[in-house]
Design an enzyme around this catalytic site. Structure first.
Site, PDB file in Angstrom:
ATOM      1  CD  GLU A  86      -3.022  -0.624  -0.193  1.00 26.27           C
ATOM      2  OE1 GLU A  86      -3.102   0.548  -0.594  1.00 26.27           O
ATOM      3  OE2 GLU A  86      -3.612  -1.563  -0.754  1.00 26.27           O
ATOM      4  CE1 TYR A 123      -7.480   3.929  -0.823  1.00 27.37           C
ATOM      5  CE2 TYR A 123      -5.090   3.717  -0.627  1.00 27.37           C
ATOM      6  CZ  TYR A 123      -6.291   3.297  -1.155  1.00 27.37           C
ATOM      7  OH  TYR A 123      -6.318   2.209  -1.987  1.00 27.37           O
ATOM      8  CG  ASP A 165      -8.121   2.960  -5.556  1.00 30.84           C
ATOM      9  OD1 ASP A 165      -9.301   2.967  -5.993  1.00 30.84           O
ATOM     10  OD2 ASP A 165      -7.316   2.051  -5.826  1.00 30.84           O
TER      11      ASP A 165
END
Ligand code: SF4
Length: 354
Positions: free
Chosen positions: A50, A133, A151
């Site tokens: 990520e 996020y 996203d």
């Protein structure tokens, strides 16, 4: 809530059914079959992927991820690595603050938390380099928490599914709310990954493959014929162009004159060629010391988030016995071009090819 005729449960079920048959094979992912058989994702690998995927595509990240996990298979091993070594392996991925935060975060997790990542979004937020996020993505994918993971791919799917005409970024709050409403409590990690995969492979920006999409029945933009126009965006201002000069100098025995950039700021902590500041006016071309400086034909062009950069490369042979007042000489046998960030590597390639 979703469309007049399709319930939230149907949308989730159709999407997960599609994911079970079409999930992308990604080196950091535990696919739906393995997951159904009881395999759990490794939070370290989810976190690493990520962080690498922030601002970078899957295609680029794949090789970096494989190399990092070969070099440092656990968070403890990454935590023990010298920061300069990690920055060197990161070269080419850009946004080097991410690499420095990667090391900091690994050291916090390995040191203060006994090698275990927090398993909730709130627990993850605030670790170095982990914003809302990334925290939601790790919590959902690694720990199956019902977090909305939104996203750019997911924004596109949602804007089309619900025909949201508000332009981005103003639409972000509504898109997030829609994502949270859809997120199921059963298989939320797979749901998050399914949304990402659908946006990446079916609901693509220019020509969405609506005919093969599991959400074609409830999709409002498809039925209105507006899919390719969504999501709308406020036009971005063009990036300014900045200019600078780098000085590449080599001694008789092949050593190269380099510097380590200041910790704070662009390319902080990375190796680079000494040079001028980068600004929108012409750079000061006063050489750093007297030598037979030559200007290379061509120039280096590189795009950062907020500006385009054009660099002129000037080079010289170092005078015998030269000792730099700033920076340092790197012997030829120790110099690895791969330790340079991309823009500096481009300057090196231009110089090599002269
Ligand atoms: Fe995207 Fe088309 Fe699927 Fe709608 S039907 S979500 S526009 S691919």
């Amino acid at each position: 809530m979703c469309t007049p005729t399709t319930s939230r449960a149907e949308i989730v079920g159709d999407l997960l059914g599609w994911y079970d048959a079409n999930a992308r094979d990604l080196p950091w992912r535990v696919g739906p079959a393995a997951r159904a058989a009881g395999q759990r994702p490794d939070p370290y690998r989810v976190w690493l992927s990520e962080v690498m995927l922030q601002q970078t595509t899957v295609a680029v990240v794949r090789d970096y991820f494989l190399r990092f996990t070969r070099l440092w298979p656990t968070v403890g091993e990454l935590a023990a690595a010298p920061e300069a070594r990690v920055l060197g392996e990161w070269a080419g991925l850009g946004y080097y603050a991410r690499a420095r935060n990667l090391v900091k975060c690994a050291r916090v997790v390995a040191g203060e938390r006994g090698g275990r990542f927090p398993d909730t979004r709130d627990g993850l937020i605030g670790l170095p380099g982990i914003g809302p996020y990334t925290a939601a993505a790790i919590a959902a994918i690694a720990f199956d928490r019902p977090e909305a993971v939104v996203d750019g791919n997911v924004e596109r799917v949602l804007a089309r599914l619900f025909a949201i005409a508000t332009p981005l970024p103003a639409a972000k709050a509504e898109l997030r709310r829609r994502a949270q409403e859809l997120t199921p409590t059963r298989r939320p990690g797979d749901f998050a990954q399914a949304m990402m995969d659908l946006g990446a492979t079916v609901c693509t920006p220019k020509s969405p493959a609506c005919g093969t999409c599991p959400l074609r029945a409830p999709c409002r933009a498809r039925s209105a014929g507006t899919a390719a126009d969504l999501p709308r965006r406020v036009a971005r201002r063009p990036r300014p162009v900045r200019r600078g000069i780098v000085w590449i100098a080599r001694s008789e025995d092949g050593a190269l004159w380099l510097e380590r950039r200041p910790e704070k700021g662009l390319l902080g902590g990375m190796l680079g060629w000494p040079g001028t500041a980068w600004g929108e006016s012409e750079p000061d071309d006063t050489p750093p010391f007297a030598a037979d400086w030559q200007t290379l034909p061509g120039e280096v062009r590189h795009t950062f988030t907020h500006f385009h950069l054009i660099l002129t490369v000037r080079h010289a042979e170092l005078p015998a016995g030269f000792l730099p007042q700033t920076g340092f000489l790197v012997p030829a046998r120790s110099f690895r071009p791969s330790d340079l960030p991309s823009v500096m590597r481009k300057a090196y390639d231009l110089w090599r090819g002269r």
